[in-house]
Enzyme design. Structure first.
Site, mmCIF file in Angstrom:
data_model
loop_
_atom_site.group_PDB
_atom_site.id
_atom_site.type_symbol
_atom_site.label_atom_id
_atom_site.label_comp_id
_atom_site.label_asym_id
_atom_site.label_seq_id
_atom_site.Cartn_x
_atom_site.Cartn_y
_atom_site.Cartn_z
ATOM 1 N N HIS A 90 66.699 27.712 48.894
ATOM 2 C CA HIS A 90 67.973 27.413 48.239
ATOM 3 C C HIS A 90 67.891 26.054 47.558
ATOM 4 C CE1 HIS A 90 69.739 24.634 51.341
ATOM 5 N NE2 HIS A 90 69.194 25.434 52.241
ATOM 6 N N ASP A 92 70.664 24.473 46.322
ATOM 7 C CA ASP A 92 71.902 23.704 46.448
ATOM 8 C C ASP A 92 71.803 22.768 47.642
ATOM 9 O OD1 ASP A 92 71.979 25.931 48.248
ATOM 10 O OD2 ASP A 92 74.143 25.665 48.485
ATOM 11 N N ASP A 123 66.574 19.314 53.498
ATOM 12 C CA ASP A 123 67.337 20.577 53.505
ATOM 13 C C ASP A 123 67.850 20.882 52.116
ATOM 14 O OD1 ASP A 123 68.898 22.769 54.143
ATOM 15 O OD2 ASP A 123 70.356 21.650 55.313
ATOM 16 N N GLU A 156 73.647 28.526 49.454
ATOM 17 C CA GLU A 156 73.379 28.599 50.896
ATOM 18 C C GLU A 156 74.299 27.685 51.673
ATOM 19 O OE1 GLU A 156 71.669 28.127 54.840
ATOM 20 O OE2 GLU A 156 72.085 26.534 53.400
ATOM 21 N N GLU A 157 74.535 26.505 51.131
ATOM 22 C CA GLU A 157 75.318 25.511 51.880
ATOM 23 C C GLU A 157 76.813 25.828 51.884
ATOM 24 O OE1 GLU A 157 73.861 23.676 53.807
ATOM 25 O OE2 GLU A 157 71.955 22.992 53.008
ATOM 26 N N HIS A 216 111.303 12.609 60.730
ATOM 27 C CA HIS A 216 111.292 11.312 61.407
ATOM 28 C C HIS A 216 111.053 11.582 62.893
ATOM 29 C CE1 HIS A 216 112.745 7.605 63.175
ATOM 30 N NE2 HIS A 216 112.874 7.053 61.973
ATOM 31 N N THR A 318 105.810 6.735 61.508
ATOM 32 C CA THR A 318 106.394 7.527 62.589
ATOM 33 C C THR A 318 106.893 8.844 62.020
ATOM 34 O OG1 THR A 318 108.357 6.181 62.207
ATOM 35 C CG2 THR A 318 107.005 5.625 64.123
ATOM 36 N N SER A 402 71.899 28.038 61.453
ATOM 37 C CA SER A 402 72.065 29.395 60.942
ATOM 38 C C SER A 402 71.429 29.543 59.570
ATOM 39 C CB SER A 402 73.544 29.744 60.836
ATOM 40 O OG SER A 402 74.178 29.537 62.070
HETATM 41 N N1 BES Z 1 68.511 24.600 56.779
HETATM 42 C C1 BES Z 1 69.779 24.803 57.395
HETATM 43 C C2 BES Z 1 69.744 25.637 58.660
HETATM 44 C C3 BES Z 1 68.912 25.019 59.736
HETATM 45 C C4 BES Z 1 69.226 23.772 60.216
HETATM 46 C C5 BES Z 1 67.824 25.687 60.212
HETATM 47 C C6 BES Z 1 68.427 23.202 61.183
HETATM 48 C C7 BES Z 1 67.042 25.122 61.174
HETATM 49 C C8 BES Z 1 67.323 23.863 61.642
HETATM 50 C C9 BES Z 1 70.725 25.456 56.410
HETATM 51 O O1 BES Z 1 70.657 24.887 55.138
HETATM 52 C C10 BES Z 1 72.131 25.266 56.909
HETATM 53 O O2 BES Z 1 72.577 24.169 57.024
HETATM 54 N N2 BES Z 1 72.793 26.353 57.193
HETATM 55 C C11 BES Z 1 74.172 26.348 57.543
HETATM 56 C C12 BES Z 1 74.623 27.769 57.382
HETATM 57 C C13 BES Z 1 76.055 27.933 57.027
HETATM 58 C C14 BES Z 1 76.512 27.139 55.858
HETATM 59 C C15 BES Z 1 76.348 29.412 56.840
HETATM 60 C C16 BES Z 1 74.378 25.888 58.970
HETATM 61 O O3 BES Z 1 73.579 26.183 59.875
HETATM 62 O O4 BES Z 1 75.373 25.193 59.186
HETATM 63 MN MN MN Z 2 71.868 22.870 55.237
#
Ligand code: BES
Ligand code: MN
Length: 458
Positions: A90, A92, A123, A156-157, A216, A318, A402
């Site tokens: 990815h 992005d 990443d 992806e992010e 308030h 407040t 993930s």
């Molecule tokens: N590269 C990461 C996932 C990851 C992090 C794999 C650490 C192994 C070790 C990926 O870019 C990511 O951050 N994924 C997100 C997925 C979400 C946005 C669906 C995550 O894990 O938060």
């Molecule tokens: Mn990531």
């Protein structure tokens, strides 16, 4: 074979400077997928990749538009009888904020000592470049020993909202023997790692509404339930005293850990001290009865990722806010189903939410967990490659993060992924001062050269 390997490795070593310059080019493009202001930068990053693939002599190189950000595709299928590997990446990145905590500008890649600092360095632009430069070293010497297809996404992010549909509608185009996914990392410097399981994700916004408008807190405090208080109470109820998640049936489908799996976890160089050091937390926390490595790798969790309500500016005000919102996500393990977890959250709220507020759940991104076959040819070729370059056997680990595309590919294409990567645990991914260790990055390129050649001979 030995000569092919030698000449490709030599090419990679002689071109380390040029490789680094290409890496710096892509890191200079602020391709933040979540921010509409960066749509043009996303486009530039995709075009940059298109040029790279064309330069490598790839065929059918093209951008596939999606409702958001384009997918970059290319292929080279000229080696009859050899396996076809689908290389995933990815382009992005996560937003760079908070900007003031960066020591160098996030999109002006800066080499300090052995590290390069920039958003996306680890990443995963760094990992994407590892694949491109390993292929370059092979293409520019004796040619590619196997067939490859490339799939780079730009979402992806933000949870890959358009990828599943693309894969589903392009099953023929994406047909392959297995995928290479370098979007995970290593357990430490010099500790090569193959990730054979990833957690899934179910992400929600929970909105709580109370009075019709802000009040308030002196005049009305005591007469209505404060939505921020109510939200906090609901969140507090989502864990019990032993750190378990209380959503109804949350653990029903969770696969237990065998004795052998627990022994394997215990052998990983990830003890309590590792987690204390990596996190800087005063003490560890988590589900009773499991080690931190087990809790992150093989147990589901629920976390608040953000809370919004009331007055958070300088000074004091407040007020009883009219509403409150929390971003809440669950990391899932086999065989939990994200849709079912959504229902479990709704049931929890139906049972627990008081009648003096209204609430609403907005589902965001998500996907199931995955476990991969550790014996397929891709994993074996990677194990051999990592062993050759690092001089020790790789660790097999279950990752807490993930990568939803891994389970999408299992389900839609019927293929396994080899998941690895050359980032380190202290790379500050998603955080200020993200970095990539450059010697490890160059070793990553050499690893993939070995990997592609191992597939040929095996
Ligand atoms: N590269 C990461 C996932 C990851 C992090 C794999 C650490 C192994 C070790 C990926 O870019 C990511 O951050 N994924 C997100 C997925 C979400 C946005 C669906 C995550 O894990 O938060
Ligand atoms: Mn990531």
């Amino acid at each position: 074979m030995a000569d092919r390997l030698g000449t490709a490795l030599q090419y990679a070593r002689q071109n380390q400077g040029a490789f680094l310059r290409a890496y710096q080019e892509i890191l200079s493009i602020p391709s933040v997928s979540t921010d509409p202001e960066h749509a043009g930068d996303i486009r530039r990053a995709a075009e940059w990749l298109r040029l790279q693939l064309t330069g490598l002599g790839m065929q059918k190189v093209q951008l596939f538009p999606t409702p958001k950000h384009p997918i970059v595709y290319g292929e080279w299928l000229q080696v009859e009888g050899a396996p076809t590997v689908l290389i995933y990446g990815h382009y992005d990145v996560q937003p760079a904020d908070p900007l003031e905590l960066w020591k160098t500008p996030p999109f002006e890649p800066t080499v300090i000592g052995e590290d390069i600092f920039a958003r996306g360095a680890s990443d995963m632009k760094g990992q994407a470049l590892v694949t491109l430069k390993a292929v370059e070293a092979l293409v520019k010497t004796d040619g590619l020993p196997i067939n490859i297809k490339w799939l780079f996404e730009g979402e992806e992010e933000i949870g890959s909202p358009n990828l599943e549909k693309f894969i589903d509608s392009q099953r023929d185009l994406l047909k392959c023997d297995f995928a290479l996914n370098p979007d995970a990392g290593m357990m430490g410097a010099g500790l090569p790692t193959i990730t054979y399981a990833l957690r899934g994700l179910a992400y929600f916004e929970l909105h709580v509404y109370g009075p019709a408008h802000d009040l308030h807190s002196g005049i009305f405090g005591g007469a209505v339930h404060n939505p921020a208080n109510a939200l906090a109470e609901l969140i507090a109820g989502m864990h019990d005293a032993s750190g378990r998640v209380t959503l109804p049936d949350f653990y029903k489908r969770v696969r237990g850990l065998s004795k052998a799996e627990r022994e394997e976890f215990a052998r990983l160089p990830m003890d309590e001290r590792f987690y204390l050091e990596q996190t800087g937390a005063p003490k560890l926390y988590g589900e009773k009865g499991y080690t931190p490595a087990e809790r992150t790798g093989a147990r589901p969790t629920l976390d608040v990722n953000g809370i919004l309500s009331g007055f958070t500016g300088t000074g004091s005000k407040t007020v009883i806010p009219a509403s409150a919102m929390a971003k809440i996500s669950m990391r899932l393990v086999p065989d939990q189903d994200p849709q079912e977890v959504h229902q479990q959250l709704l049931r929890y709220l139906e049972q627990k939410a008081p009648a003096d507020i209204r609430w609403e759940v907005v589902p965001m991104s998500g996907g199931p967990a995955s476990i991969s076959d550790r014996n397929h040819i891709g994993v074996k070729a990677m194990e051999k490659a990592l062993t050759s370059v690092w001089g020790c056997q790789p660790f097999y680990r279950r990752e807490g993060g993930s990568i939803p595309v891994v389970s999408d590919m299992q389900r839609l294409l019927g293929i396994e992924s080899v998941v690895t990567g050359f980032g380190l645990p202290d790379d500050n991914v998603h955080a200020p001062n993200e970095k990539q260790h450059l010697p490890t990055w160059h070793q990553g390129i050499e690893t993939l050269i070995h990997f592609f050649l191992n597939l040929k001979s095996g």
